[in-house]
Design a protein around this motif. Structure first.
Motif, PDB file in Angstrom:
ATOM      1  N   MET A   1       0.850  -1.184   0.000  1.00  0.00           N
ATOM      2  CA  MET A   1       0.000   0.000   0.000  1.00  0.00           C
ATOM      3  C   MET A   1       0.889   1.239   0.000  1.00  0.00           C
ATOM      4  SD  MET A   1      -2.866   1.179   2.791  1.00  0.00           S
ATOM      5  CE  MET A   1      -1.622   1.457   4.054  1.00  0.00           C
ATOM      6  N   ILE A   2       0.573   2.192  -0.854  1.00  0.00           N
ATOM      7  CA  ILE A   2       1.332   3.426  -0.975  1.00  0.00           C
ATOM      8  C   ILE A   2       0.495   4.579  -0.425  1.00  0.00           C
ATOM      9  CG2 ILE A   2       2.439   5.042  -2.558  1.00  0.00           C
ATOM     10  CD1 ILE A   2       2.955   2.754  -4.455  1.00  0.00           C
ATOM     11  N   ARG A   3       1.131   5.347   0.461  1.00  0.00           N
ATOM     12  CA  ARG A   3       0.462   6.527   1.005  1.00  0.00           C
ATOM     13  C   ARG A   3       1.338   7.735   0.728  1.00  0.00           C
ATOM     14  NH1 ARG A   3      -0.732   6.735   7.299  1.00  0.00           N
ATOM     15  NH2 ARG A   3       1.404   7.532   7.355  1.00  0.00           N
ATOM     16  N   ILE A   4       0.785   8.723   0.034  1.00  0.00           N
ATOM     17  CA  ILE A   4       1.534   9.901  -0.388  1.00  0.00           C
ATOM     18  C   ILE A   4       1.137  11.087   0.481  1.00  0.00           C
ATOM     19  CG2 ILE A   4       2.069  11.443  -2.309  1.00  0.00           C
ATOM     20  CD1 ILE A   4       1.287   9.160  -4.190  1.00  0.00           C
ATOM     21  N   SER A   5       2.110  11.680   1.138  1.00  0.00           N
ATOM     22  CA  SER A   5       1.861  12.842   1.980  1.00  0.00           C
ATOM     23  C   SER A   5       1.927  14.111   1.142  1.00  0.00           C
ATOM     24  CB  SER A   5       2.900  12.914   3.114  1.00  0.00           C
ATOM     25  OG  SER A   5       2.838  11.760   3.915  1.00  0.00           O
ATOM     26  N   ALA A  16       5.098   6.793   1.636  1.00  0.00           N
ATOM     27  CA  ALA A  16       5.198   5.624   2.507  1.00  0.00           C
ATOM     28  C   ALA A  16       4.670   4.388   1.796  1.00  0.00           C
ATOM     29  CB  ALA A  16       4.416   5.856   3.797  1.00  0.00           C
ATOM     30  N   VAL A  17       5.446   3.317   1.845  1.00  0.00           N
ATOM     31  CA  VAL A  17       5.070   2.057   1.199  1.00  0.00           C
ATOM     32  C   VAL A  17       5.065   0.967   2.263  1.00  0.00           C
ATOM     33  CG1 VAL A  17       5.573   0.417  -0.638  1.00  0.00           C
ATOM     34  CG2 VAL A  17       6.214   2.830  -0.907  1.00  0.00           C
ATOM     35  N   THR A  18       3.893   0.390   2.510  1.00  0.00           N
ATOM     36  CA  THR A  18       3.742  -0.661   3.516  1.00  0.00           C
ATOM     37  C   THR A  18       3.439  -1.988   2.830  1.00  0.00           C
ATOM     38  OG1 THR A  18       2.830   0.969   5.072  1.00  0.00           O
ATOM     39  CG2 THR A  18       2.513  -1.361   5.607  1.00  0.00           C
ATOM     40  N   ASP A  19       4.277  -2.999   3.114  1.00  0.00           N
ATOM     41  CA  ASP A  19       4.093  -4.328   2.527  1.00  0.00           C
ATOM     42  C   ASP A  19       3.875  -4.220   1.014  1.00  0.00           C
ATOM     43  OD1 ASP A  19       4.344  -5.695   4.964  1.00  0.00           O
ATOM     44  OD2 ASP A  19       2.228  -5.398   5.425  1.00  0.00           O
ATOM     45  N   GLU A  23       1.600  -4.478  -7.631  1.00  0.00           N
ATOM     46  CA  GLU A  23       1.022  -3.245  -8.193  1.00  0.00           C
ATOM     47  C   GLU A  23       1.769  -2.022  -7.673  1.00  0.00           C
ATOM     48  OE1 GLU A  23      -0.649  -5.661  -6.776  1.00  0.00           O
ATOM     49  OE2 GLU A  23      -1.796  -6.534  -8.456  1.00  0.00           O
ATOM     50  N   ASP A  24       2.115  -2.048  -6.387  1.00  0.00           N
ATOM     51  CA  ASP A  24       2.879  -0.932  -5.818  1.00  0.00           C
ATOM     52  C   ASP A  24       4.244  -0.815  -6.492  1.00  0.00           C
ATOM     53  OD1 ASP A  24       0.805  -0.507  -4.051  1.00  0.00           O
ATOM     54  OD2 ASP A  24       1.710  -1.719  -2.455  1.00  0.00           O
ATOM     55  N   ARG A  25       4.883  -1.945  -6.711  1.00  0.00           N
ATOM     56  CA  ARG A  25       6.199  -1.934  -7.360  1.00  0.00           C
ATOM     57  C   ARG A  25       6.116  -1.299  -8.764  1.00  0.00           C
ATOM     58  NH1 ARG A  25      10.977  -5.297  -7.269  1.00  0.00           N
ATOM     59  NH2 ARG A  25      10.099  -6.411  -5.476  1.00  0.00           N
ATOM     60  N   PHE A  38      16.950  -1.674  -6.362  1.00  0.00           N
ATOM     61  CA  PHE A  38      16.721  -0.962  -5.103  1.00  0.00           C
ATOM     62  C   PHE A  38      15.423  -1.407  -4.446  1.00  0.00           C
ATOM     63  CE2 PHE A  38      19.462   3.129  -5.026  1.00  0.00           C
ATOM     64  CZ  PHE A  38      20.604   2.349  -5.119  1.00  0.00           C
ATOM     65  N   LEU A  39      14.409  -1.668  -5.243  1.00  0.00           N
ATOM     66  CA  LEU A  39      13.130  -2.113  -4.678  1.00  0.00           C
ATOM     67  C   LEU A  39      13.261  -3.488  -4.034  1.00  0.00           C
ATOM     68  CD1 LEU A  39      10.655  -0.917  -7.463  1.00  0.00           C
ATOM     69  CD2 LEU A  39      10.981   0.059  -5.179  1.00  0.00           C
ATOM     70  N   ASN A  40      14.087  -4.355  -4.626  1.00  0.00           N
ATOM     71  CA  ASN A  40      14.323  -5.669  -4.019  1.00  0.00           C
ATOM     72  C   ASN A  40      15.049  -5.533  -2.693  1.00  0.00           C
ATOM     73  OD1 ASN A  40      13.100  -7.062  -6.125  1.00  0.00           O
ATOM     74  ND2 ASN A  40      15.005  -7.302  -7.273  1.00  0.00           N
ATOM     75  N   TYR A  41      16.045  -4.645  -2.661  1.00  0.00           N
ATOM     76  CA  TYR A  41      16.753  -4.401  -1.402  1.00  0.00           C
ATOM     77  C   TYR A  41      15.802  -3.850  -0.348  1.00  0.00           C
ATOM     78  CZ  TYR A  41      21.214  -4.912  -3.901  1.00  0.00           C
ATOM     79  OH  TYR A  41      22.274  -5.390  -4.625  1.00  0.00           O
ATOM     80  N   ALA A  42      14.911  -2.970  -0.764  1.00  0.00           N
ATOM     81  CA  ALA A  42      14.046  -2.259   0.175  1.00  0.00           C
ATOM     82  C   ALA A  42      13.063  -3.180   0.888  1.00  0.00           C
ATOM     83  CB  ALA A  42      13.289  -1.149  -0.550  1.00  0.00           C
TER      84      ALA A  42
END
Length: 305
Positions: A1-5, A16-19, A23-25, A38-42
């Motif tokens: 889930m992506i939350r944009i401030s 913020a990206v939770t779990d 689709e988020d990727r 970088f996304l794999n590392y994250a």
């Protein structure tokens, strides 16, 4: 889930990206040009603390360890979370267990809307680093509690608690060491001034984080050393108790070995001295008691008793 401030007064933004899901990727790759590496590392749950910079996408990656629990009840007491910095955007990658990091990051940003994106990063890293001290204090209190119980009752429960505490402190020390390495990497990369230039206040903030990380490491090393000594002490105590038990059982075995030998002889159908007398049984008891007393006396004289 992506939350944009929303953007701050300094034109910075927290994403913020939770779990992270598939689709988020894809959304992060399409809209923010983040790469798969970088996304794999994250999102790697066992990724070590580290700092990297990708010049192609002009993005910083910071993987840092955060404490979750001081007890062995939790599945994991240390867990990594990740930060990515790209221009004026701060990406925070967390899981369900570490989603409080997002609240901390948002709170720190709301507190000062004028701070830059790297100020937000350093404030968050400082907060996470100092959180270690609270968990270290909890583990110290647990160690004292277990020690008090072990003084009165050396049971399996307390020994297992001591083992769990030792395991948790090892995890904490490993995580703290990795964090210190990551901070050192970040300071080294920034000192070159070819990838990132910070003002004096931000550099001092980074130095404060490194000092706190050093203190966390030193405290954990001291606590691990103390716990090892406590464990060794009680191991020696258990071994000593076992030796005493074996010593007593050996003495009993030696003393109680004499009566069966003598009674066995007098139970045979052969001629033995005084066996035909009515008071012969008193004689057998007497010649049983005398050697037993002599053995006890000798063991006491030789300080086996």
């Amino acid at each position: 889930m992506i939350r944009i401030s929303p953007y701050t007064h300094a034109n910075n933004q927290i994403i913020a990206v939770t779990d992270m899901t598939a689709e988020d990727r894809q959304e992060l790759k399409d809209n923010y040009h983040l790469n798969n590496e970088f996304l794999n590392y994250a999102v790697d749950p066992v990724e070590r603390a580290r700092v990297e910079y990708d010049e192609l996408i002009e993005t910083w990656l910071i993987v840092y360890n955060v404490p979750l629990s001081a007890t062995g009840d939790a599945p994991r007491v240390i867990h990594p979370f990740s930060l990515m910095v790209r221009h004026n955007q701060l990406f925070v990658f967390v899981t369900t267990d570490t989603k409080f990091i997002i609240e901390d990051a948002t709170m720190l940003t709301d507190r000062d809307q004028t701070q830059g994106v790297w100020d937000s990063v350093f404030s968050l890293l400082y907060q996470v680093t100092t959180d270690f001290f609270d968990y270290i204090q909890q583990m110290n209190e647990m160690r004292v509690h277990v020690e008090e119980h072990l003084r009165h009752d050396t049971s399996s429960k307390q020994i297992f608690q001591l083992a769990d505490l030792s395991k948790n402190q090892t995890y904490f020390l490993t995580g703290a060491n990795s964090n210190l390495v990551a901070i050192s990497q970040l300071r080294l990369l920034i000192s070159r001034r070819d990838k990132l230039t910070l003002d004096k206040r931000s550099i001092e903030r980074l130095q404060d984080i490194e000092v706190e990380a050093h203190q966390v490491q030193e405290m954990l090393e001291l606590n691990v050393d103390i716990l090892d000594k406590v464990s060794n002490t009680y191991n020696n105590l258990l071994n000593n108790n076992l030796n005493n038990v074996m010593k007593v059982l050996t003495i009993y075995s030696v003393v109680l070995m004499i009566p069966p030998i003598i009674f066995g002889f007098y139970g045979m159908n052969t001629f033995l001295p005084l066996a035909d007398k009515n008071w012969g049984w008193l004689f057998t008891i007497l010649i049983t008691i005398i050697p037993s007393i002599w053995i006890i006396f000798k063991l006491k004289r030789d300080r086996f008793l």
